[in-house]
Design a protein around this motif. Structure first.
Motif, PDB file in Angstrom:
ATOM      1  N   GLU A 113       0.829  -1.213   0.000  1.00 27.95           N
ATOM      2  CA  GLU A 113       0.000   0.000   0.000  1.00 27.95           C
ATOM      3  C   GLU A 113       0.863   1.262   0.000  1.00 27.95           C
ATOM      4  OE1 GLU A 113      -3.168  -0.260  -0.422  1.00 27.95           O
ATOM      5  OE2 GLU A 113      -3.297  -2.423  -0.086  1.00 27.95           O
ATOM      6  N   LEU A 114       1.954   1.238  -0.743  1.00 24.64           N
ATOM      7  CA  LEU A 114       2.855   2.390  -0.767  1.00 24.64           C
ATOM      8  C   LEU A 114       2.230   3.522  -1.580  1.00 24.64           C
ATOM      9  CD1 LEU A 114       5.648   3.605  -0.115  1.00 24.64           C
ATOM     10  CD2 LEU A 114       6.491   2.524  -2.200  1.00 24.64           C
ATOM     11  N   SER A 115       2.111   4.698  -0.971  1.00 25.29           N
ATOM     12  CA  SER A 115       1.576   5.878  -1.650  1.00 25.29           C
ATOM     13  C   SER A 115       2.429   7.066  -1.272  1.00 25.29           C
ATOM     14  CB  SER A 115       0.126   6.117  -1.244  1.00 25.29           C
ATOM     15  OG  SER A 115       0.062   6.580   0.107  1.00 25.29           O
ATOM     16  N   ARG A 116       2.078   8.222  -1.812  1.00 31.37           N
ATOM     17  CA  ARG A 116       2.842   9.417  -1.460  1.00 31.37           C
ATOM     18  C   ARG A 116       2.565   9.852  -0.020  1.00 31.37           C
ATOM     19  NH1 ARG A 116       1.815  13.423  -6.367  1.00 31.37           N
ATOM     20  NH2 ARG A 116      -0.189  12.332  -6.413  1.00 31.37           N
ATOM     21  N   GLY A 117       1.522   9.307   0.578  1.00 35.94           N
ATOM     22  CA  GLY A 117       1.233   9.671   1.960  1.00 35.94           C
ATOM     23  C   GLY A 117       1.853   8.755   2.984  1.00 35.94           C
ATOM     24  N   GLY A 118       2.012   7.479   2.659  1.00 41.76           N
ATOM     25  CA  GLY A 118       2.524   6.534   3.639  1.00 41.76           C
ATOM     26  C   GLY A 118       2.580   5.137   3.077  1.00 41.76           C
ATOM     27  N   LEU A 119       2.600   4.147   3.974  1.00 39.88           N
ATOM     28  CA  LEU A 119       2.667   2.752   3.561  1.00 39.88           C
ATOM     29  C   LEU A 119       2.136   1.878   4.675  1.00 39.88           C
ATOM     30  CD1 LEU A 119       5.254   1.672   5.339  1.00 39.88           C
ATOM     31  CD2 LEU A 119       6.579   2.574   3.458  1.00 39.88           C
ATOM     32  N   PHE A 120       2.018   0.572   4.364  1.00 36.67           N
ATOM     33  CA  PHE A 120       1.583  -0.403   5.357  1.00 36.67           C
ATOM     34  C   PHE A 120       2.712  -1.385   5.593  1.00 36.67           C
ATOM     35  CE2 PHE A 120      -0.463  -4.320   6.795  1.00 36.67           C
ATOM     36  CZ  PHE A 120      -1.314  -3.838   7.779  1.00 36.67           C
ATOM     37  N   ILE A 161      13.263   1.162  -2.669  1.00 42.14           N
ATOM     38  CA  ILE A 161      12.276   1.553  -3.670  1.00 42.14           C
ATOM     39  C   ILE A 161      13.002   1.977  -4.945  1.00 42.14           C
ATOM     40  CG2 ILE A 161      12.169   3.816  -2.541  1.00 42.14           C
ATOM     41  CD1 ILE A 161       9.440   4.252  -3.772  1.00 42.14           C
ATOM     42  N   GLY A 162      12.567   1.449  -6.065  1.00 40.56           N
ATOM     43  CA  GLY A 162      13.189   1.806  -7.333  1.00 40.56           C
ATOM     44  C   GLY A 162      14.655   1.460  -7.407  1.00 40.56           C
ATOM     45  N   GLY A 163      15.072   0.421  -6.690  1.00 40.76           N
ATOM     46  CA  GLY A 163      16.472   0.027  -6.709  1.00 40.76           C
ATOM     47  C   GLY A 163      17.358   0.851  -5.799  1.00 40.76           C
ATOM     48  N   LEU A 217       8.412   8.374  -5.259  1.00 41.97           N
ATOM     49  CA  LEU A 217       6.990   8.075  -5.128  1.00 41.97           C
ATOM     50  C   LEU A 217       6.197   8.652  -6.292  1.00 41.97           C
ATOM     51  CD1 LEU A 217       6.557   8.677  -1.284  1.00 41.97           C
ATOM     52  CD2 LEU A 217       6.511   6.480  -2.476  1.00 41.97           C
ATOM     53  N   MET A 218       6.612   9.831  -6.781  1.00 41.77           N
ATOM     54  CA  MET A 218       5.946  10.420  -7.938  1.00 41.77           C
ATOM     55  C   MET A 218       6.129   9.542  -9.173  1.00 41.77           C
ATOM     56  SD  MET A 218       4.075  12.965  -8.903  1.00 41.77           S
ATOM     57  CE  MET A 218       4.362  14.326  -7.755  1.00 41.77           C
ATOM     58  N   ARG A 219       7.333   8.957  -9.306  1.00 38.99           N
ATOM     59  CA  ARG A 219       7.566   8.050 -10.433  1.00 38.99           C
ATOM     60  C   ARG A 219       6.707   6.799 -10.315  1.00 38.99           C
ATOM     61  NH1 ARG A 219      14.145   7.780 -11.063  1.00 38.99           N
ATOM     62  NH2 ARG A 219      14.530   9.995 -11.476  1.00 38.99           N
ATOM     63  N   LEU A 220       6.514   6.357  -9.066  1.00 36.28           N
ATOM     64  CA  LEU A 220       5.735   5.152  -8.830  1.00 36.28           C
ATOM     65  C   LEU A 220       4.270   5.380  -9.186  1.00 36.28           C
ATOM     66  CD1 LEU A 220       6.104   2.270  -7.650  1.00 36.28           C
ATOM     67  CD2 LEU A 220       5.368   3.210  -5.458  1.00 36.28           C
ATOM     68  N   HIS A 221       3.782   6.595  -8.966  1.00 38.96           N
ATOM     69  CA  HIS A 221       2.387   6.932  -9.253  1.00 38.96           C
ATOM     70  C   HIS A 221       2.349   8.143 -10.179  1.00 38.96           C
ATOM     71  CE1 HIS A 221       1.135   4.178  -6.087  1.00 38.96           C
ATOM     72  NE2 HIS A 221       1.999   4.747  -5.281  1.00 38.96           N
ATOM     73  N   PRO A 222       2.811   8.007 -11.427  1.00 39.13           N
ATOM     74  CA  PRO A 222       2.916   9.161 -12.316  1.00 39.13           C
ATOM     75  C   PRO A 222       1.579   9.782 -12.674  1.00 39.13           C
ATOM     76  CG  PRO A 222       3.293   7.132 -13.525  1.00 39.13           C
ATOM     77  CD  PRO A 222       3.241   6.776 -12.072  1.00 39.13           C
ATOM     78  N   SER A 223       0.511   9.011 -12.598  1.00 42.22           N
ATOM     79  CA  SER A 223      -0.795   9.535 -12.993  1.00 42.22           C
ATOM     80  C   SER A 223      -1.466  10.320 -11.888  1.00 42.22           C
ATOM     81  CB  SER A 223      -1.711   8.386 -13.418  1.00 42.22           C
ATOM     82  OG  SER A 223      -1.927   7.502 -12.338  1.00 42.22           O
ATOM     83  N   HIS A 224      -0.819  10.395 -10.733  1.00 42.09           N
ATOM     84  CA  HIS A 224      -1.443  11.041  -9.583  1.00 42.09           C
ATOM     85  C   HIS A 224      -0.965  12.464  -9.389  1.00 42.09           C
ATOM     86  CE1 HIS A 224      -2.337   6.877  -7.607  1.00 42.09           C
ATOM     87  NE2 HIS A 224      -2.998   7.092  -8.732  1.00 42.09           N
ATOM     88  N   ARG A 225      -0.551  13.145 -10.435  1.00 45.17           N
ATOM     89  CA  ARG A 225      -0.132  14.537 -10.308  1.00 45.17           C
ATOM     90  C   ARG A 225      -1.390  15.374 -10.037  1.00 45.17           C
ATOM     91  NH1 ARG A 225       5.033  14.878 -12.194  1.00 45.17           N
ATOM     92  NH2 ARG A 225       5.722  13.128 -13.464  1.00 45.17           N
ATOM     93  N   GLN A 226      -1.377  16.080  -8.918  1.00 43.53           N
ATOM     94  CA  GLN A 226      -2.548  16.815  -8.517  1.00 43.53           C
ATOM     95  C   GLN A 226      -2.157  18.031  -7.715  1.00 43.53           C
ATOM     96  OE1 GLN A 226      -4.852  14.196  -5.964  1.00 43.53           O
ATOM     97  NE2 GLN A 226      -3.076  12.933  -5.636  1.00 43.53           N
TER      98      GLN A 226
END
Length: 474
Positions: A378-385, A405-407, A449-458
């Motif tokens: 559940e890794l997100s830009r806010g946190g993780l589990f 993350i990401g090597g 984290l932005m690379r991990l979720h590129p579609s979440h630019r907000q």
């Protein structure tokens, strides 16, 4: 056919690198072994899984690429050969493989999700599908830094295996799979626990036979050749043979002399150092491999972590993600003290046919008590589990940890904002653990984290809302 390479007989279709056992999913473009038409189950459906392609076959079973019929997820299904299913001992060995893998639960070991028997008596289990390259298919000689990096990960897996009281007994290039993902360093997965054995086996005749030898001859330790009791140092030996073969392009012992050299009462002549056969091999790596190959187990590394330290200390630098697995490496992992393995590793959910993506974090306990490795989801830009066993850290406790993350290894601080106990985890079909919110994430962490979720630019406002929603979910 008599094989001069390993001084034994096996089918002409198999080399001594390949004989005896085969488990796990190879890359989809690999050439599968030929199996009798009677055992070819392509097109069959077992449970919720439709078998589509043959991935490999060995002494115990055949591995197929399969689709989960409900959601279409790709998995690997290993089916016990029907002619072996009548033997209670062999069925027990087949089921023991699945139980062993799930008991250990390590990120460098192939995951098994389900085990079952079809209505017409076919025994099978379902594994994660790994689209990768067996080390047996790497170009030889292989770049030494890449070999050290991959074997170090195998050592991490072996340390968990041995701490669980198990010896693999059949490590070889075919059972070590390199998986590459864009932007990450190559990952190694250990496959095929079909001949694994408990260190403190009670001698149950259903699963073991006195004096019986299991394994692949070219990679077996001398004590294993002789049918003597083995411990984790036998696996270290097998990993040493694998490393020697990869960096030099040849096995340690001459063709046709393996058995007599290993079993002779006279000490064999000294092995040629790998750096003498392949000048690109650092001398320190030569020494590490030769120590792993010591004839006496007492002269080898005492455990897999010692071997790992020697491997990583021997090469500079470590691998950067590359388009080709045969290319050079770029960055050495930071040298660290031996990382403790969690006493109760969280097993994967056996009912989950499509495992969620996971990450690894090294959590610092305190200044003096070292660190512990945990799985994260559940890794997100806010946190993780973080998946962990109770007792949990209290709510609002701050944890310092290193996230892979990401090597890259990135230093993080997180605040515990949620507990999921065992009862809740069972109800929600997930692992127990704690949800963390990142505290002052570094620019590098935010970038990854932005690379991990590129579609979440907000916008900043909607990002805050997204963080709260993510944390509510975990």
């Amino acid at each position: 056919m008599y094989c001069e390479n390993c001084s034994s007989e096996h089918p002409a279709s198999l080399s001594c690198d390949e004989q005896d056992t085969w488990t796990g999913a190879e890359s989809s473009d690999s050439v599968p072994r030929t199996i009798p038409a009677l055992f070819d189950l392509r097109g069959r459906t077992l449970g919720h899984y439709r078998l589509t392609h043959l991935l490999g076959s060995g002494g115990m079973g055949t591995v197929y690429l399969a689709e989960q019929t409900i959601i279409g997820a790709r998995v690997a299904v290993k089916v016990l050969h029907p002619n072996l299913a009548q033997d209670a001992r062999l069925r027990a060995r087949f089921y023991a493989e699945a139980r062993t893998v799930n008991l250990i639960g390590h990120p460098n070991i192939v995951r098994i999700f389900d085990i079952n028997e079809s209505e017409d008596g076919l025994h099978y289990f379902v594994m994660e599908y790994l689209d990768g390259t067996p080390l047996s298919r790497l170009p030889r000689p292989t770049e030494p830094g890449l070999v050290a990096w991959l074997l170090a990960q195998a050592c991490d897996a072996l340390e968990a295996v041995h701490r669980s009281g198990v010896v693999h007994r059949d490590l070889k290039p075919d059972n070590l799979l390199m998986v590459q993902r864009p932007g990450e360093r190559p990952t190694l997965k250990v496959l095929d626990f079909g001949v694994a054995k408990a260190l403190h086996d009670t001698g149950n005749q259903e699963q073991t036979m006195a004096g019986q030898v299991f394994g692949t001859p070219a990679y077996m330790a001398p004590e294993q050749w002789a049918g003597q009791p083995v411990d984790g140092r036998a696996d270290v030996y097998s990993l040493g043979v694998t490393g020697y073969l990869l960096v030099t392009g040849q096995l340690p012992y001459p063709r046709g002399q393996l058995a007599e050299l290993v079993l002779s009462p006279e000490p064999p002549p000294p092995l040629r150092a790998p750096h003498e056969l392949a000048p690109a091999v650092p001398e320190a790596l030569s020494r590490a491999l030769l120590r792993a190959l010591a004839r006496s187990s007492s002269e080898r590394f005492a455990n897999a972590l010692e071997f790992k330290k020697a491997l990583l200390a021997a090469v500079q630098p470590a691998p950067r993600p590359q388009a080709s697995h045969a290319t050079a490496l770029a960055q050495t992992p930071r040298a660290r003290a031996a990382t403790p393995i969690p006493a109760i590793p969280t097993p994967p959910d056996p009912n989950d046919p499509t495992p969620p993506p996971t990450w690894t974090a090294r959590v610092r306990r305190s200044q003096d008590s070292g660190s512990v490795v945990v799985h994260c989801s559940e890794l997100s830009r806010g946190g993780l589990f973080m998946c962990c066993a109770e007792p949990f850290p209290q709510i609002f406790t701050r944890l310092e940890f290193t996230l892979l993350i990401g090597g890259e290894e990135v230093e993080c601080v997180g605040e515990v904002v949620r507990h999921v106990d065992s009862a809740q985890a069972r109800a929600w079909r997930m692992s127990p653990g704690v949800g963390l919110q990142f505290v002052n994430p570094s620019p590098r962490l935010r970038e990854l984290l932005m690379r991990l979720h590129p579609s979440h630019r907000q916008s900043a406002a909607s990002q805050q809302a997204g963080v709260k929603e993510a944390l509510a979910l975990i």
